[in-house]
Design a protein around this motif. Structure first.
Motif, PDB file in Angstrom:
ATOM      1  N   VAL A  90       0.689  -1.283   0.117  1.00 18.88           N
ATOM      2  CA  VAL A  90      -0.006   0.041  -0.062  1.00 18.88           C
ATOM      3  C   VAL A  90       1.026   1.282   0.130  1.00 18.88           C
ATOM      4  CG1 VAL A  90      -1.691   1.357   1.558  1.00 18.88           C
ATOM      5  CG2 VAL A  90      -2.063  -1.157   0.988  1.00 18.88           C
ATOM      6  N   LEU A  91       1.703   1.296   0.854  1.00 19.74           N
ATOM      7  CA  LEU A  91       2.740   2.405   0.996  1.00 19.74           C
ATOM      8  C   LEU A  91       3.611   2.761  -0.459  1.00 19.74           C
ATOM      9  CD1 LEU A  91       4.196   4.829   2.219  1.00 19.74           C
ATOM     10  CD2 LEU A  91       5.755   3.170   3.164  1.00 19.74           C
ATOM     11  N   ILE A  92       3.822   1.438  -1.042  1.00 18.24           N
ATOM     12  CA  ILE A  92       4.702   1.943  -2.499  1.00 18.24           C
ATOM     13  C   ILE A  92       3.368   2.406  -3.563  1.00 18.24           C
ATOM     14  CG2 ILE A  92       5.639   0.362  -4.373  1.00 18.24           C
ATOM     15  CD1 ILE A  92       6.839  -1.080  -2.266  1.00 18.24           C
ATOM     16  N   GLN A  93       2.320   1.822  -3.463  1.00 12.27           N
ATOM     17  CA  GLN A  93       1.389   2.322  -4.289  1.00 12.27           C
ATOM     18  C   GLN A  93       0.867   3.717  -4.139  1.00 12.27           C
ATOM     19  OE1 GLN A  93       0.030   0.537  -7.287  1.00 12.27           O
ATOM     20  NE2 GLN A  93      -0.391   2.542  -7.496  1.00 12.27           N
ATOM     21  N   GLN A  94       1.030   4.059  -3.020  1.00 11.36           N
ATOM     22  CA  GLN A  94       0.470   5.549  -2.769  1.00 11.36           C
ATOM     23  C   GLN A  94       1.512   6.468  -2.977  1.00 11.36           C
ATOM     24  OE1 GLN A  94      -2.432   6.131   0.881  1.00 11.36           O
ATOM     25  NE2 GLN A  94      -3.655   4.541  -0.185  1.00 11.36           N
ATOM     26  N   LEU A  95       2.782   6.153  -2.605  1.00 11.39           N
ATOM     27  CA  LEU A  95       3.998   6.791  -3.128  1.00 11.39           C
ATOM     28  C   LEU A  95       3.818   7.002  -4.632  1.00 11.39           C
ATOM     29  CD1 LEU A  95       6.559   5.347  -0.672  1.00 11.39           C
ATOM     30  CD2 LEU A  95       5.668   7.887  -0.698  1.00 11.39           C
ATOM     31  N   LYS A  96       3.628   5.924  -5.433  1.00 19.47           N
ATOM     32  CA  LYS A  96       3.578   6.008  -6.910  1.00 19.47           C
ATOM     33  C   LYS A  96       2.256   7.031  -7.284  1.00 19.47           C
ATOM     34  CE  LYS A  96       5.652   1.772  -8.024  1.00 19.47           C
ATOM     35  NZ  LYS A  96       5.571   0.182  -8.571  1.00 19.47           N
ATOM     36  N   ASP A  97       1.272   6.793  -6.600  1.00 19.86           N
ATOM     37  CA  ASP A  97       0.106   7.730  -7.194  1.00 19.86           C
ATOM     38  C   ASP A  97       0.508   9.202  -6.958  1.00 19.86           C
ATOM     39  OD1 ASP A  97      -1.491   5.321  -7.586  1.00 19.86           O
ATOM     40  OD2 ASP A  97      -2.676   5.705  -5.824  1.00 19.86           O
ATOM     41  N   LEU A  98       1.060   9.569  -5.685  1.00 19.86           N
ATOM     42  CA  LEU A  98       1.358  10.883  -5.438  1.00 19.86           C
ATOM     43  C   LEU A  98       2.415  11.433  -6.389  1.00 19.86           C
ATOM     44  CD1 LEU A  98       1.328  10.611  -1.492  1.00 19.86           C
ATOM     45  CD2 LEU A  98      -0.124  11.889  -3.128  1.00 19.86           C
ATOM     46  N   GLU A  99       3.320  10.467  -6.800  1.00 17.14           N
ATOM     47  CA  GLU A  99       4.409  10.899  -7.871  1.00 17.14           C
ATOM     48  C   GLU A  99       3.832  11.158  -9.382  1.00 17.14           C
ATOM     49  OE1 GLU A  99       8.662   9.443  -9.685  1.00 17.14           O
ATOM     50  OE2 GLU A  99       7.646   8.017  -8.236  1.00 17.14           O
ATOM     51  N   ALA A 100       2.837  10.306  -9.538  1.00 13.76           N
ATOM     52  CA  ALA A 100       2.151  10.408 -10.788  1.00 13.76           C
ATOM     53  C   ALA A 100       1.362  11.734 -10.892  1.00 13.76           C
ATOM     54  CB  ALA A 100       1.319   9.187 -11.027  1.00 13.76           C
ATOM     55  N   ASP A 101       0.649  11.984  -9.787  1.00 10.47           N
ATOM     56  CA  ASP A 101       0.074  13.270  -9.690  1.00 10.47           C
ATOM     57  C   ASP A 101       0.902  14.551  -9.393  1.00 10.47           C
ATOM     58  OD1 ASP A 101      -2.480  11.997  -9.939  1.00 10.47           O
ATOM     59  OD2 ASP A 101      -2.631  11.771  -7.627  1.00 10.47           O
ATOM     60  N   HIS A 102       2.139  14.603  -9.434  1.00 16.19           N
ATOM     61  CA  HIS A 102       3.184  15.525  -9.457  1.00 16.19           C
ATOM     62  C   HIS A 102       3.206  16.310  -8.161  1.00 16.19           C
ATOM     63  CE1 HIS A 102       3.968  15.101 -13.655  1.00 16.19           C
ATOM     64  NE2 HIS A 102       2.603  14.920 -13.599  1.00 16.19           N
ATOM     65  N   VAL A 103       3.051  15.672  -6.999  1.00 20.41           N
ATOM     66  CA  VAL A 103       2.855  16.207  -5.665  1.00 20.41           C
ATOM     67  C   VAL A 103       4.028  15.652  -4.914  1.00 20.41           C
ATOM     68  CG1 VAL A 103       0.486  17.078  -5.507  1.00 20.41           C
ATOM     69  CG2 VAL A 103       1.415  14.815  -4.713  1.00 20.41           C
ATOM     70  N   THR A 112       6.876  18.152  -4.011  1.00 18.98           N
ATOM     71  CA  THR A 112       7.210  19.162  -5.071  1.00 18.98           C
ATOM     72  C   THR A 112       6.616  20.640  -4.637  1.00 18.98           C
ATOM     73  OG1 THR A 112       5.216  18.719  -6.106  1.00 18.98           O
ATOM     74  CG2 THR A 112       6.846  17.456  -6.959  1.00 18.98           C
ATOM     75  N   PRO A 113       6.810  21.489  -5.387  1.00 19.47           N
ATOM     76  CA  PRO A 113       5.984  22.864  -4.908  1.00 19.47           C
ATOM     77  C   PRO A 113       4.607  22.780  -4.921  1.00 19.47           C
ATOM     78  CG  PRO A 113       8.038  23.476  -6.411  1.00 19.47           C
ATOM     79  CD  PRO A 113       7.746  21.860  -6.327  1.00 19.47           C
ATOM     80  N   LEU A 114       3.968  21.944  -5.880  1.00 19.93           N
ATOM     81  CA  LEU A 114       2.526  21.527  -5.823  1.00 19.93           C
ATOM     82  C   LEU A 114       2.138  21.042  -4.500  1.00 19.93           C
ATOM     83  CD1 LEU A 114      -0.275  21.885  -7.287  1.00 19.93           C
ATOM     84  CD2 LEU A 114       0.456  19.724  -8.364  1.00 19.93           C
TER      85      LEU A 114
END
Length: 120
Positions: free
Chosen positions: A54-67, A85-87
């Motif tokens: 779950v942690l890996i997937q949520q990190l990937k999701d947040l990276e994909a969303d540019h945050v 990121t700044p966003l």
């Protein structure tokens, strides 16, 4: 430029925000990374109860969303860290008042949760 429908359906950007932070651990990830980058192991230690999957997937999701930004230092042993990121920083700062509210109301919320959990 036209505002995308997922942002204006409710008259505010809450839908767009919730699409990014949906998931049990995403707000906590952003909160923990708001001040400085952290390695995966440090995040895992700070987030008791989250599975690796779950942690890996949520990190990937947040990276994909540019945050979140993931930095791989291409070293042996592997060294990777995560930073907002700044966003993501602006979103993490928006989460801080929710943390404050939870802290200020922790006793009452514990009572409410205990009552709710006792219901059949």
């Amino acid at each position: 430029m036209t505002t995308p429908p997922e942002i204006c359906d409710t008259g505010c950007g809450l839908n767009a925000t919730l699409r990014i932070i949906s998931g049990k651990w995403k707000p906590l990830i952003l909160f923990l990374l708001r001040d400085e980058p952290k390695r995966y192991g440090e995040l895992k230690r700070l987030m008791q109860g989250v599975s690796d999957k779950v942690l890996i997937q949520q990190l990937k999701d947040l990276e994909a969303d540019h945050v979140l930004a993931r930095t791989d230092y291409q070293e042996v042993p592997p060294r990777v860290d995560y930073a907002v990121t700044p966003l993501g920083r602006s979103l993490a700062e928006a989460i801080v008042p929710l943390c404050t509210w939870g802290t200020e109301n922790a006793v009452e919320m514990a009572r409410i949760f205990a009552e709710r959990d006792a219901l059949p």
